[in-house]
Design a protein around this motif. Structure first.
Motif, mmCIF file in Angstrom:
data_model
loop_
_atom_site.group_PDB
_atom_site.id
_atom_site.type_symbol
_atom_site.label_atom_id
_atom_site.label_comp_id
_atom_site.label_asym_id
_atom_site.label_seq_id
_atom_site.Cartn_x
_atom_site.Cartn_y
_atom_site.Cartn_z
ATOM 1 N N GLY A 9 0.820 -1.212 0.000
ATOM 2 C CA GLY A 9 0.000 0.000 0.000
ATOM 3 C C GLY A 9 0.850 1.256 0.000
ATOM 4 N N ALA A 10 1.945 1.240 0.768
ATOM 5 C CA ALA A 10 2.832 2.397 0.814
ATOM 6 C C ALA A 10 3.523 2.605 -0.529
ATOM 7 C CB ALA A 10 3.860 2.224 1.924
ATOM 8 N N SER A 11 3.939 1.519 -1.162
ATOM 9 C CA SER A 11 4.610 1.665 -2.457
ATOM 10 C C SER A 11 3.632 2.141 -3.525
ATOM 11 C CB SER A 11 5.281 0.355 -2.871
ATOM 12 O OG SER A 11 4.306 -0.640 -3.078
ATOM 13 N N GLU A 12 2.371 1.667 -3.442
ATOM 14 C CA GLU A 12 1.360 2.148 -4.387
ATOM 15 C C GLU A 12 1.078 3.624 -4.161
ATOM 16 O OE1 GLU A 12 -2.180 -0.208 -4.367
ATOM 17 O OE2 GLU A 12 -1.059 -2.081 -4.607
ATOM 18 N N LEU A 13 1.022 4.033 -2.904
ATOM 19 C CA LEU A 13 0.796 5.439 -2.580
ATOM 20 C C LEU A 13 1.951 6.309 -3.089
ATOM 21 C CD1 LEU A 13 -1.097 7.426 -1.193
ATOM 22 C CD2 LEU A 13 0.203 7.067 0.913
ATOM 23 N N GLN A 14 3.174 5.810 -2.953
ATOM 24 C CA GLN A 14 4.332 6.551 -3.469
ATOM 25 C C GLN A 14 4.260 6.670 -4.987
ATOM 26 O OE1 GLN A 14 7.682 4.390 -1.989
ATOM 27 N NE2 GLN A 14 7.718 5.468 -0.005
ATOM 28 N N ALA A 15 3.839 5.608 -5.656
ATOM 29 C CA ALA A 15 3.712 5.651 -7.117
ATOM 30 C C ALA A 15 2.648 6.656 -7.533
ATOM 31 C CB ALA A 15 3.385 4.264 -7.649
ATOM 32 N N ILE A 16 1.538 6.681 -6.816
ATOM 33 C CA ILE A 16 0.474 7.643 -7.125
ATOM 34 C C ILE A 16 0.973 9.067 -6.903
ATOM 35 C CG2 ILE A 16 -1.772 8.497 -6.341
ATOM 36 C CD1 ILE A 16 -2.536 5.555 -5.814
ATOM 37 N N ASN A 17 1.682 9.292 -5.818
ATOM 38 C CA ASN A 17 2.221 10.632 -5.550
ATOM 39 C C ASN A 17 3.228 11.049 -6.601
ATOM 40 O OD1 ASN A 17 0.663 11.129 -3.306
ATOM 41 N ND2 ASN A 17 2.170 10.274 -1.873
ATOM 42 N N ARG A 18 4.061 10.100 -7.078
ATOM 43 C CA ARG A 18 5.010 10.427 -8.150
ATOM 44 C C ARG A 18 4.281 10.838 -9.417
ATOM 45 N NH1 ARG A 18 7.720 5.413 -8.279
ATOM 46 N NH2 ARG A 18 8.055 5.119 -6.083
ATOM 47 N N ARG A 19 3.215 10.112 -9.767
ATOM 48 C CA ARG A 19 2.434 10.456 -10.958
ATOM 49 C C ARG A 19 1.793 11.832 -10.808
ATOM 50 N NH1 ARG A 19 -0.981 5.723 -10.864
ATOM 51 N NH2 ARG A 19 0.610 4.202 -10.457
ATOM 52 N N ARG A 20 1.282 12.127 -9.600
ATOM 53 C CA ARG A 20 0.692 13.448 -9.366
ATOM 54 C C ARG A 20 1.728 14.546 -9.508
ATOM 55 N NH1 ARG A 20 -2.974 12.215 -4.100
ATOM 56 N NH2 ARG A 20 -4.678 11.200 -5.201
ATOM 57 N N ASP A 21 2.932 14.307 -8.995
ATOM 58 C CA ASP A 21 4.002 15.298 -9.125
ATOM 59 C C ASP A 21 4.367 15.523 -10.586
ATOM 60 O OD1 ASP A 21 4.121 15.727 -6.417
ATOM 61 O OD2 ASP A 21 5.821 14.359 -6.078
ATOM 62 N N ILE A 22 4.418 14.428 -11.336
ATOM 63 C CA ILE A 22 4.734 14.556 -12.763
ATOM 64 C C ILE A 22 3.658 15.373 -13.457
ATOM 65 C CG2 ILE A 22 4.904 13.257 -14.919
ATOM 66 C CD1 ILE A 22 6.358 11.061 -13.294
ATOM 67 N N HIS A 23 2.392 15.075 -13.163
ATOM 68 C CA HIS A 23 1.301 15.832 -13.776
ATOM 69 C C HIS A 23 1.327 17.291 -13.339
ATOM 70 C CE1 HIS A 23 -0.813 12.673 -15.894
ATOM 71 N NE2 HIS A 23 -0.677 11.875 -14.831
ATOM 72 N N ARG A 24 1.646 17.540 -12.075
ATOM 73 C CA ARG A 24 1.713 18.914 -11.575
ATOM 74 C C ARG A 24 2.804 19.710 -12.272
ATOM 75 N NH1 ARG A 24 1.752 17.668 -5.772
ATOM 76 N NH2 ARG A 24 -0.340 16.894 -5.754
ATOM 77 N N LYS A 25 3.865 19.043 -12.680
ATOM 78 C CA LYS A 25 4.979 19.743 -13.328
ATOM 79 C C LYS A 25 4.797 19.846 -14.837
ATOM 80 C CE LYS A 25 8.323 18.394 -9.831
ATOM 81 N NZ LYS A 25 9.477 17.547 -9.519
ATOM 82 N N THR A 26 4.249 18.810 -15.464
ATOM 83 C CA THR A 26 4.187 18.799 -16.926
ATOM 84 C C THR A 26 3.034 19.603 -17.486
ATOM 85 O OG1 THR A 26 2.967 16.711 -16.891
ATOM 86 C CG2 THR A 26 5.350 16.588 -17.179
ATOM 87 N N ILE A 27 1.896 19.627 -16.804
ATOM 88 C CA ILE A 27 0.741 20.342 -17.356
ATOM 89 C C ILE A 27 1.014 21.841 -17.480
ATOM 90 C CG2 ILE A 27 -1.655 21.000 -16.876
ATOM 91 C CD1 ILE A 27 -2.115 18.089 -16.036
#
Length: 147
Positions: A9-27
């Motif tokens: 669950g923690a690793s999935e949460l980290q993956a989700i947070n990484r994707r959110r960070d990528i979206h926050r930076k790329t958009i």
């Protein structure tokens, strides 16, 4: 078993947070670069590709484009008259590039070492000739299209 689930669950949460960070930076980056990129493709790249395409076509009797492949335009570049003009143009381009580098870099270094208030005034002095050029060009278009 529960520790394994917590780790997953923690690793999935980290993956989700990484994707959110990528979206926050790329958009925001795409929002800034997107319109400029579309503009450049539409009004620079496509016309240049068309010019290159037409340069390989032959000319008609009245100077119009005949869509038949030909290298005639490029053979005329080797004519001595055109070749001299091309060499002279390249010499002038080289001279102006070197002159701009020799004048521009020291002045940019000088401006960069100044406090922001002074630097903004010096940059304004650089911009005034560009504004004058734009104003004169606009004035000439107005004079040209007057009735």
């Amino acid at each position: 078993m529960s520790r394994q689930r917590l780790k997953n669950g923690a690793s999935e949460l980290q993956a989700i947070n990484r994707r959110r960070d990528i979206h926050r930076k790329t958009i925001p980056a795409l929002a800034q670069a997107g319109p400029v990129s579309v503009w450049m493709v539409l009004f620079v790249t496509i016309p240049m590709l068309y010019i290159i395409y037409v340069s390989f076509m032959s000319r008609g009797v009245f100077g119009d484009v005949v869509y038949e492949f030909s290298l005639e335009s490029y053979q005329t570049l080797l004519d001595s008259t055109y070749f001299k003009v091309i060499v002279k143009s390249l010499q002038v381009a080289l001279f102006t590039t070197v002159a701009c580098l020799l004048l521009g870099y020291p002045f940019a270094y000088y401006i960069a070492r100044k406090p922001p208030e002074v630097a903004s005034r010096l940059i304004m002095l650089i911009m005034i000739p560009f504004w004058t050029n734009s104003l004169m060009r606009l004035n000439s278009w107005l004079l040209l299209f007057q009735t």
